[in-house]
Design a protein around this motif. Structure first.
Motif, PDB file in Angstrom:
ATOM      1  N   TYR A 205      72.307  33.689  38.949  1.00 29.54           N
ATOM      2  CA  TYR A 205      72.280  34.480  40.204  1.00 29.54           C
ATOM      3  C   TYR A 205      70.970  35.007  40.750  1.00 29.54           C
ATOM      4  O   TYR A 205      70.078  35.391  39.879  1.00 29.54           O
ATOM      5  N   ILE A 206      70.769  34.921  41.859  1.00 31.97           N
ATOM      6  CA  ILE A 206      69.617  35.359  42.447  1.00 31.97           C
ATOM      7  C   ILE A 206      69.722  36.900  42.780  1.00 31.97           C
ATOM      8  O   ILE A 206      70.565  37.224  43.345  1.00 31.97           O
ATOM      9  N   MET A 207      68.660  37.513  42.260  1.00 29.70           N
ATOM     10  CA  MET A 207      68.606  39.007  42.522  1.00 29.70           C
ATOM     11  C   MET A 207      67.424  39.215  43.250  1.00 29.70           C
ATOM     12  O   MET A 207      66.217  39.051  42.535  1.00 29.70           O
ATOM     13  N   HIS A 208      67.496  39.957  44.506  1.00 32.19           N
ATOM     14  CA  HIS A 208      66.109  40.551  45.206  1.00 32.19           C
ATOM     15  C   HIS A 208      65.952  41.944  44.877  1.00 32.19           C
ATOM     16  O   HIS A 208      66.916  42.763  44.769  1.00 32.19           O
ATOM     17  N   ASP A 209      64.862  42.246  45.030  1.00 36.18           N
ATOM     18  CA  ASP A 209      64.244  43.592  44.987  1.00 36.18           C
ATOM     19  C   ASP A 209      64.288  44.308  46.329  1.00 36.18           C
ATOM     20  O   ASP A 209      63.355  43.897  47.226  1.00 36.18           O
ATOM     21  N   GLY A 210      65.161  45.210  46.714  1.00 35.51           N
ATOM     22  CA  GLY A 210      65.181  45.599  48.205  1.00 35.51           C
ATOM     23  C   GLY A 210      66.451  44.997  48.900  1.00 35.51           C
ATOM     24  O   GLY A 210      67.087  44.153  48.329  1.00 35.51           O
ATOM     25  N   ILE A 211      66.207  45.355  50.288  1.00 32.29           N
ATOM     26  CA  ILE A 211      67.359  44.663  51.021  1.00 32.29           C
ATOM     27  C   ILE A 211      67.026  43.216  51.726  1.00 32.29           C
ATOM     28  O   ILE A 211      66.116  43.368  52.284  1.00 32.29           O
ATOM     29  N   VAL A 212      67.880  42.408  51.322  1.00 29.55           N
ATOM     30  CA  VAL A 212      67.553  41.100  51.759  1.00 29.55           C
ATOM     31  C   VAL A 212      68.897  40.573  52.322  1.00 29.55           C
ATOM     32  O   VAL A 212      69.917  40.476  51.760  1.00 29.55           O
ATOM     33  N   LYS A 213      68.567  39.945  53.598  1.00 31.92           N
ATOM     34  CA  LYS A 213      69.917  39.726  54.255  1.00 31.92           C
ATOM     35  C   LYS A 213      70.559  38.281  53.478  1.00 31.92           C
ATOM     36  O   LYS A 213      69.809  37.457  52.808  1.00 31.92           O
ATOM     37  N   PRO A 214      71.890  38.539  53.153  1.00 34.33           N
ATOM     38  CA  PRO A 214      72.484  37.142  52.635  1.00 34.33           C
ATOM     39  C   PRO A 214      72.147  35.858  53.636  1.00 34.33           C
ATOM     40  O   PRO A 214      71.928  35.898  54.388  1.00 34.33           O
ATOM     41  N   ARG A 215      72.184  34.774  52.800  1.00 34.23           N
ATOM     42  CA  ARG A 215      71.560  33.625  53.129  1.00 34.23           C
ATOM     43  C   ARG A 215      72.658  32.892  54.576  1.00 34.23           C
ATOM     44  O   ARG A 215      72.208  32.357  55.439  1.00 34.23           O
ATOM     45  N   GLN A 216      73.837  33.201  54.424  1.00 29.38           N
ATOM     46  CA  GLN A 216      74.668  32.360  55.407  1.00 29.38           C
ATOM     47  C   GLN A 216      74.986  33.212  56.530  1.00 29.38           C
ATOM     48  O   GLN A 216      76.102  33.099  57.298  1.00 29.38           O
ATOM     49  N   ASN A 217      74.539  34.488  56.742  1.00 31.83           N
ATOM     50  CA  ASN A 217      75.067  35.487  57.724  1.00 31.83           C
ATOM     51  C   ASN A 217      74.046  35.576  58.715  1.00 31.83           C
ATOM     52  O   ASN A 217      72.881  35.423  58.693  1.00 31.83           O
TER      53      ASN A 217
ATOM     54  N   THR B 218      67.283  49.440  45.759  1.00 33.73           N
ATOM     55  CA  THR B 218      68.524  48.439  45.862  1.00 33.73           C
ATOM     56  C   THR B 218      68.185  47.353  45.445  1.00 33.73           C
ATOM     57  O   THR B 218      66.895  46.802  45.560  1.00 33.73           O
ATOM     58  N   PHE B 219      69.139  46.068  44.819  1.00 34.52           N
ATOM     59  CA  PHE B 219      69.085  45.114  44.509  1.00 34.52           C
ATOM     60  C   PHE B 219      70.277  44.453  44.983  1.00 34.52           C
ATOM     61  O   PHE B 219      71.313  44.586  44.873  1.00 34.52           O
ATOM     62  N   CYS B 220      69.797  43.241  45.597  1.00 33.64           N
ATOM     63  CA  CYS B 220      70.729  42.340  46.222  1.00 33.64           C
ATOM     64  C   CYS B 220      71.217  41.380  45.189  1.00 33.64           C
ATOM     65  O   CYS B 220      69.949  40.396  45.036  1.00 33.64           O
ATOM     66  N   VAL B 221      72.087  40.853  45.134  1.00 33.68           N
ATOM     67  CA  VAL B 221      72.687  39.681  44.419  1.00 33.68           C
ATOM     68  C   VAL B 221      73.361  38.765  44.940  1.00 33.68           C
ATOM     69  O   VAL B 221      74.408  38.837  45.830  1.00 33.68           O
ATOM     70  N   GLU B 222      73.072  37.328  44.737  1.00 26.99           N
ATOM     71  CA  GLU B 222      73.960  36.388  45.523  1.00 26.99           C
ATOM     72  C   GLU B 222      73.930  35.257  44.466  1.00 26.99           C
ATOM     73  O   GLU B 222      72.954  35.264  43.408  1.00 26.99           O
ATOM     74  N   TRP B 223      75.058  34.335  44.319  1.00 25.98           N
ATOM     75  CA  TRP B 223      74.964  33.364  43.698  1.00 25.98           C
ATOM     76  C   TRP B 223      73.685  32.371  43.864  1.00 25.98           C
ATOM     77  O   TRP B 223      73.399  31.909  45.017  1.00 25.98           O
ATOM     78  N   ALA B 224      73.289  31.651  42.778  1.00 28.30           N
ATOM     79  CA  ALA B 224      71.920  31.167  42.979  1.00 28.30           C
ATOM     80  C   ALA B 224      72.211  29.541  43.560  1.00 28.30           C
ATOM     81  O   ALA B 224      71.343  28.865  43.653  1.00 28.30           O
TER      82      ALA B 224
ATOM     83  N   LEU C 124      65.327  26.770  45.976  1.00 23.90           N
ATOM     84  CA  LEU C 124      66.245  27.667  45.937  1.00 23.90           C
ATOM     85  C   LEU C 124      66.085  28.323  47.289  1.00 23.90           C
ATOM     86  O   LEU C 124      65.284  28.311  48.153  1.00 23.90           O
ATOM     87  N   TYR C 125      67.443  28.995  47.595  1.00 26.45           N
ATOM     88  CA  TYR C 125      67.420  29.540  49.079  1.00 26.45           C
ATOM     89  C   TYR C 125      66.443  30.281  49.003  1.00 26.45           C
ATOM     90  O   TYR C 125      66.031  31.344  48.386  1.00 26.45           O
TER      91      TYR C 125
ATOM     92  N   PHE D  40      76.479  43.296  53.302  1.00 29.63           N
ATOM     93  CA  PHE D  40      76.346  43.754  51.822  1.00 29.63           C
ATOM     94  C   PHE D  40      77.605  44.600  51.460  1.00 29.63           C
ATOM     95  O   PHE D  40      78.219  44.974  52.128  1.00 29.63           O
TER      96      PHE D  40
END
Lengths: 309, 153
Positions: B141-153, A300-306, B60-61, A248
């Motif tokens: 953009y995708i936004m998660h509520d909370g801690i979410v691991k990124p897709r490629q990691n 917390t909010f996590c953002v990634e490209w869709a 979507l992912y 992150f």
């Protein structure tokens, strides 16, 4: 918590795998260490009032000391007897060192003589010397006496006196004319502990939002490092930074701090480009009327490209 | 929220709607204006912002792909999960409070334990943020509520 090593080599500045001591802590790290110490001691002071007391079981480890001041105080605090102790310790060490050196050189000399004798070169020299018998009689006893003196010096207490004489010292041990070995072993002085200030004055005070977010992620087992390289505040690793890629890019915000959408888009795009997620986080402040007043934690909010658009 | 602001947001949504329909071929699109649109059991309060609910052409992912077991048994692809879309204009400045209120009005996704915010494995809520710029470009953009691991990691 792992801090940042920044001791570098002039020829490999970018090879940060080679970086060594000293270690620099982020303000948040230093603060957390101090706070945990305070918590363990059960002290309740003003600073602690805004820190959630959830980490009480953690062991406290740190206190803040201003290096130059503490050093000066410690030197001042040394009494005359302390100084004399240290000095005599140094003298003893030095003598031991000198004895060892002497012994070594004598041994080398003997070995050289043995070698010379074995190869037959030795005989030529005494042969020449035998022409003047006075020379020979002078030479050998002188050599033997030196040897004896050294042997005595290794064994007994009185060796020091003789050693001093061989080293051509006029006065034996008054210390005024002695020369001292510069690299001192600090372990000998370690017994004189630093006088630590009771109340640390220079407690680092990182911005509240940053500290709360740092503390939250740290409590979840994330390792944070400075985020300059990815344009954020922290880079969060799921474990040892040498073993894992970071997950992150963290940006901390106040609960009502406005964030431009361009920052979100930029962060999301950069994060996805380096296989990370961009995270914005802050301490939640709910209205008093809200249904769950106890949930006063970091959100917390996590953002990634869709993946499209 | 004033009526002018509301109509701005509705116009914004119509831009995103046509973009989703005609550029990205989303289907089953439904417009969400109040909480009843999401969950019939709640009150008829307006959502903090108007949203869109629809099905992308491809999944979507997903951090925890639920279809991993299905893929082996059936060659047919299961339909993609429906997503919540939040239209935002590029010049807007949102706060954490706004984002939180958007997420708080969404239903907990199926498979997650009730009130399981503390549970790390609980399926996290997520939205698709549609950012609209002045030239009607839309980025997602995708936004998660909370801690979410990124897709490629």
């Amino acid at each position: 918590m792992c801090g940042t090593l920044f001791g570098t080599l002039p020829q490999a500045q970018q090879q940060n795998i080679f970086l060594g001591l000293p270690l620099e802590l982020m303000r948040e790290e230093a603060r957390l260490l101090v706070d945990q110490r305070e918590l363990q001691w059960g002290k309740k002071n003003i600073i602690l009032d805004w820190i959630a007391g959830s980490n009480r079981s953690l062991k406290g480890v740190a206190t803040i000391v201003e290096d130059s001041l503490a050093h000066r105080d410690a030197v001042k605090a040394l009494s005359e007897t302390d100084k004399a102790d240290i000095l005599s310790l140094k003298i003893q060490e030095q003598d031991k060192l000198m004895l060892a050196n002497r012994e070594e050189s004598i041994k080398r000399k003997e070995a050289a003589i043995e070698n010379a004798k074995a190869s037959g070169k030795w005989k030529t020299k005494p042969a020449r010397a035998s022409e003047s018998s006075i020379d020979k009689s002078k030479e050998t006893p002188l050599f033997e006496s030196t040897l004896d003196a050294i042997v005595d010096g290794v064994g007994g207490e009185g060796g020091r006196e003789e050693l001093a004489s061989t080293a051509q010292r006029t006065s034996a041990d008054d210390g005024s004319q002695r020369q001292y070995v510069i690299p001192m072993a600090s372990s000998a002085i370690g017994l004189h502990s630093l006088r630590l200030p009771r109340e640390a004055e220079n407690i680092p005070s990182p911005p509240d939002a940053r500290y709360q977010v740092y503390k939250y992620l740290q409590s979840l087992g994330y390792f944070m490092s400075p985020g300059l390289r990815f344009g954020c505040q922290f880079v969060a690793y799921p474990g040892d930074p040498l073993r894992f890629h970071s997950h992150f890019l963290v940006k901390s915000l106040q609960w009502d701090e406005e964030l431009s959408m361009l920052d979100l888009v930029g962060g999301g795009r950069l994060g996805t480009g380096v296989k990370k997620a961009w995270m914005m986080a802050g301490l939640e402040q709910r209205d008093i009327e809200a249904d769950r007043p106890e949930s006063h934690g970091v959100r917390t909010f996590c953002v990634e490209w869709a993946g499209f658009g | 929220m004033t009526t002018a602001e509301t109509s701005d947001l509705l116009n914004l949504r119509s831009v995103v709607l046509s973009n989703l329909q005609h550029q990205h071929y989303w289907t089953d699109i439904k417009l969400l204006d109040t909480q009843v649109d999401i969950d019939e059991n709640t009150q008829n309060d307006p959502l903090p912002r108007p949203m869109i609910y629809g099905r992308p052409p491809e999944q979507l992912y997903n951090p925890e792909p639920a279809s991993s077991t299905n893929e082996a048994s059936s060659s047919e692809k299961p339909p993609a999960d429906k997503e919540y879309v939040l239209p935002v204009h590029l010049t807007e400045k949102l706060t954490l409070r706004t984002w939180a209120s958007v997420f708080d009005n969404l239903p907990t996704p199926s498979g997650a334990a009730e009130g399981g915010e503390g549970g790390g494995d609980a399926k996290k809520k997520r939205i698709v943020v549609a950012v609209v710029s002045g030239d009607s470009t839309v980025v997602y953009y995708i936004m998660h509520d909370g801690i979410v691991k990124p897709r490629q990691n």
